[in-house]
Design a protein around this motif. Structure first.
Motif, mmCIF file in Angstrom:
data_model
loop_
_atom_site.group_PDB
_atom_site.id
_atom_site.type_symbol
_atom_site.label_atom_id
_atom_site.label_comp_id
_atom_site.label_asym_id
_atom_site.label_seq_id
_atom_site.Cartn_x
_atom_site.Cartn_y
_atom_site.Cartn_z
ATOM 1 N N GLU A 45 0.832 -1.198 0.000
ATOM 2 C CA GLU A 45 0.000 0.000 0.000
ATOM 3 C C GLU A 45 0.871 1.253 0.000
ATOM 4 O OE1 GLU A 45 -3.887 1.331 2.491
ATOM 5 O OE2 GLU A 45 -2.042 1.178 3.666
ATOM 6 N N ALA A 46 1.861 1.289 0.868
ATOM 7 C CA ALA A 46 2.729 2.460 0.984
ATOM 8 C C ALA A 46 3.551 2.676 -0.287
ATOM 9 C CB ALA A 46 3.662 2.296 2.186
ATOM 10 N N ILE A 47 3.985 1.586 -0.913
ATOM 11 C CA ILE A 47 4.779 1.688 -2.146
ATOM 12 C C ILE A 47 3.973 2.354 -3.251
ATOM 13 C CG2 ILE A 47 5.761 0.307 -4.035
ATOM 14 C CD1 ILE A 47 6.692 -1.651 -1.731
ATOM 15 N N TYR A 48 2.769 1.852 -3.514
ATOM 16 C CA TYR A 48 1.963 2.414 -4.596
ATOM 17 C C TYR A 48 1.437 3.812 -4.272
ATOM 18 C CZ TYR A 48 2.136 -1.638 -7.645
ATOM 19 O OH TYR A 48 2.582 -2.627 -8.502
ATOM 20 N N GLU A 49 1.252 4.099 -2.991
ATOM 21 C CA GLU A 49 0.817 5.448 -2.605
ATOM 22 C C GLU A 49 1.861 6.496 -2.988
ATOM 23 O OE1 GLU A 49 -1.895 6.721 -1.422
ATOM 24 O OE2 GLU A 49 -3.008 5.259 -0.222
ATOM 25 N N SER A 50 3.106 6.081 -3.123
ATOM 26 C CA SER A 50 4.194 7.024 -3.418
ATOM 27 C C SER A 50 4.359 7.302 -4.911
ATOM 28 C CB SER A 50 5.518 6.501 -2.841
ATOM 29 O OG SER A 50 6.008 5.398 -3.594
ATOM 30 N N VAL A 51 3.562 6.644 -5.755
ATOM 31 C CA VAL A 51 3.725 6.736 -7.214
ATOM 32 C C VAL A 51 2.834 7.825 -7.811
ATOM 33 C CG1 VAL A 51 3.451 5.472 -9.390
ATOM 34 C CG2 VAL A 51 4.374 4.310 -7.374
ATOM 35 N N LYS A 52 3.420 8.641 -8.675
ATOM 36 C CA LYS A 52 2.671 9.688 -9.365
ATOM 37 C C LYS A 52 1.508 9.087 -10.156
ATOM 38 C CE LYS A 52 6.246 11.263 -11.582
ATOM 39 N NZ LYS A 52 7.159 12.034 -12.472
ATOM 40 N N LEU A 87 10.143 0.149 1.282
ATOM 41 C CA LEU A 87 9.717 1.329 0.540
ATOM 42 C C LEU A 87 10.923 2.125 0.040
ATOM 43 C CD1 LEU A 87 7.592 3.413 -0.392
ATOM 44 C CD2 LEU A 87 7.685 4.385 1.919
ATOM 45 N N LYS A 88 11.895 2.318 0.887
ATOM 46 C CA LYS A 88 13.076 3.110 0.515
ATOM 47 C C LYS A 88 13.893 2.409 -0.579
ATOM 48 C CE LYS A 88 13.561 5.729 4.808
ATOM 49 N NZ LYS A 88 13.225 7.001 4.130
ATOM 50 N N ARG A 89 13.972 1.080 -0.527
ATOM 51 C CA ARG A 89 14.690 0.354 -1.581
ATOM 52 C C ARG A 89 14.012 0.556 -2.932
ATOM 53 N NH1 ARG A 89 14.992 -3.669 2.463
ATOM 54 N NH2 ARG A 89 13.296 -4.878 1.518
ATOM 55 N N PHE A 90 12.686 0.525 -2.921
ATOM 56 C CA PHE A 90 11.952 0.756 -4.169
ATOM 57 C C PHE A 90 12.176 2.186 -4.659
ATOM 58 C CE2 PHE A 90 8.116 3.027 -5.564
ATOM 59 C CZ PHE A 90 8.138 2.624 -6.889
ATOM 60 N N GLN A 91 12.056 3.158 -3.769
ATOM 61 C CA GLN A 91 12.196 4.563 -4.162
ATOM 62 C C GLN A 91 13.571 4.848 -4.766
ATOM 63 O OE1 GLN A 91 11.118 6.311 -0.360
ATOM 64 N NE2 GLN A 91 9.054 6.797 -1.090
ATOM 65 N N ALA A 92 14.591 4.163 -4.278
ATOM 66 C CA ALA A 92 15.935 4.345 -4.821
ATOM 67 C C ALA A 92 16.049 3.753 -6.232
ATOM 68 C CB ALA A 92 16.959 3.685 -3.900
ATOM 69 N N LYS A 93 15.249 2.732 -6.525
ATOM 70 C CA LYS A 93 15.284 2.089 -7.843
ATOM 71 C C LYS A 93 14.524 2.874 -8.901
ATOM 72 C CE LYS A 93 15.693 -2.784 -6.426
ATOM 73 N NZ LYS A 93 15.000 -4.097 -6.448
ATOM 74 N N MET A 94 13.402 3.494 -8.510
ATOM 75 C CA MET A 94 12.548 4.165 -9.489
ATOM 76 C C MET A 94 12.178 5.589 -9.039
ATOM 77 S SD MET A 94 9.936 1.167 -10.843
ATOM 78 C CE MET A 94 9.372 2.194 -12.226
ATOM 79 N N PRO A 95 13.158 6.456 -8.829
ATOM 80 C CA PRO A 95 12.848 7.813 -8.361
ATOM 81 C C PRO A 95 12.028 8.619 -9.365
ATOM 82 C CG PRO A 95 15.134 7.656 -9.062
ATOM 83 C CD PRO A 95 14.604 6.255 -9.025
ATOM 84 N N GLU A 96 12.097 8.249 -10.642
ATOM 85 C CA GLU A 96 11.394 9.002 -11.677
ATOM 86 C C GLU A 96 9.881 8.869 -11.614
ATOM 87 O OE1 GLU A 96 12.115 4.873 -13.337
ATOM 88 O OE2 GLU A 96 13.223 6.331 -12.113
ATOM 89 N N VAL A 97 9.368 7.859 -10.903
ATOM 90 C CA VAL A 97 7.910 7.680 -10.836
ATOM 91 C C VAL A 97 7.303 8.207 -9.559
ATOM 92 C CG1 VAL A 97 8.112 5.600 -12.266
ATOM 93 C CG2 VAL A 97 7.918 5.369 -9.758
ATOM 94 N N LEU A 98 8.117 8.768 -8.673
ATOM 95 C CA LEU A 98 7.630 9.170 -7.362
ATOM 96 C C LEU A 98 6.932 10.531 -7.365
ATOM 97 C CD1 LEU A 98 10.716 8.160 -5.166
ATOM 98 C CD2 LEU A 98 8.642 6.823 -5.657
ATOM 99 N N LYS A 99 5.966 10.681 -6.455
ATOM 100 C CA LYS A 99 5.326 11.961 -6.238
ATOM 101 C C LYS A 99 6.338 12.938 -5.663
ATOM 102 C CE LYS A 99 0.796 9.864 -5.315
ATOM 103 N NZ LYS A 99 -0.187 9.479 -4.271
#
Length: 221
Positions: free
Chosen positions: A60-67, A206-218
């Motif tokens: 839930e937290a991972i997808y909530e962070s996606v634009k 969550l942080k590991r994912f954000q480091a992999k795909m920063p371009e899709v984050l809000k």
């Protein structure tokens, strides 16, 4: 010399285990896997996608962070029982996995990108679980609603398998129904930042994912 008696014993063992494996196949679960997918209509221009990838608090937290993602709801899907609960799904006897409903704007983020997020935010080779969470209720499943989505999933799964040189554990199911989880599971990471599991498992994932795909984050993530 390999005796006839030894050969016969081996043959009987093979038959025994083969019968046992056949007996373990749940026809109700197979019916879910073989079902025709149900396509969810857009509501106010928003689409819905469904993923299972270990504990739904994490996902839930991972997808909530996606634009482009408006809301993510925790729940259960992929099984054969009606109205599953947290306690029932944890027995592993319902066929359901902890899953999320991702409500998104397809004009901003595509289903294809959501599948990329899915694979980038997990250990794609772990069977029946993610991290410390093990059991069929934590298995990885991607749900498709039509042939186009299924093809996107299968292409990405095959490409990832070639890249890693390993089998990808995620199962691919036709979407049937999503059951919303109990209220206390919703927004759990956001509402319980000091919970031991959140600090030690969910936030690091969550942080590991954000480091992999920063371009899709809000912008605020």
């Amino acid at each position: 010399m390999y005796s006839y008696k030894t050969y016969l014993s081996s043959f009987l063992l093979i038959i025994l285990f083969s019968c046992k494996n056949i007996a373990q196949i749940n026809p109700k679960q197979q019916a879910v896997i073989d079902a025709k997918p149900i396509e969810v209509e857009l509501v106010n221009g928003k689409a819905r996608a469904y993923f299972a990838s270990g504990c739904f608090w994490c996902v839930e937290a991972i997808y909530e962070s996606v634009k482009g993602v408006d809301e993510v709801i925790s729940g259960y899907s992929g099984g054969f029982t009606k109205s599953p609960t947290y306690e029932a799904s944890n027995t592993g006897k319902t066929g359901h996995a902890e899953a999320v409903e991702v409500i998104y704007n397809p004009e901003i983020v595509s289903f294809e990108t959501l599948v990329d997020v899915y694979f980038a935010s997990q250990d794609p080779t772990q069977v029946n679980g993610q991290g410390p969470d093990n059991g069929s209720q934590y298995r990885s499943i991607i749900f498709y609603q039509n042939d186009t989505q299924k093809q996107i999933i299968m292409n990405k799964k095959e490409a990832l398998a070639k890249t890693l040189g390993e089998t990808i554990a995620a199962e691919v199911y036709p979407f049937q129904k999503f059951w919303i989880a109990e209220d206390y599971h919703q927004n759990f990471e956001k509402l319980n930042p000091n919970h031991g599991y959140i600090r030690n498992v969910s936030i690091p994932r969550l942080k590991r994912f954000q480091a992999k795909m920063p371009e899709v984050l809000k912008a605020n993530h």
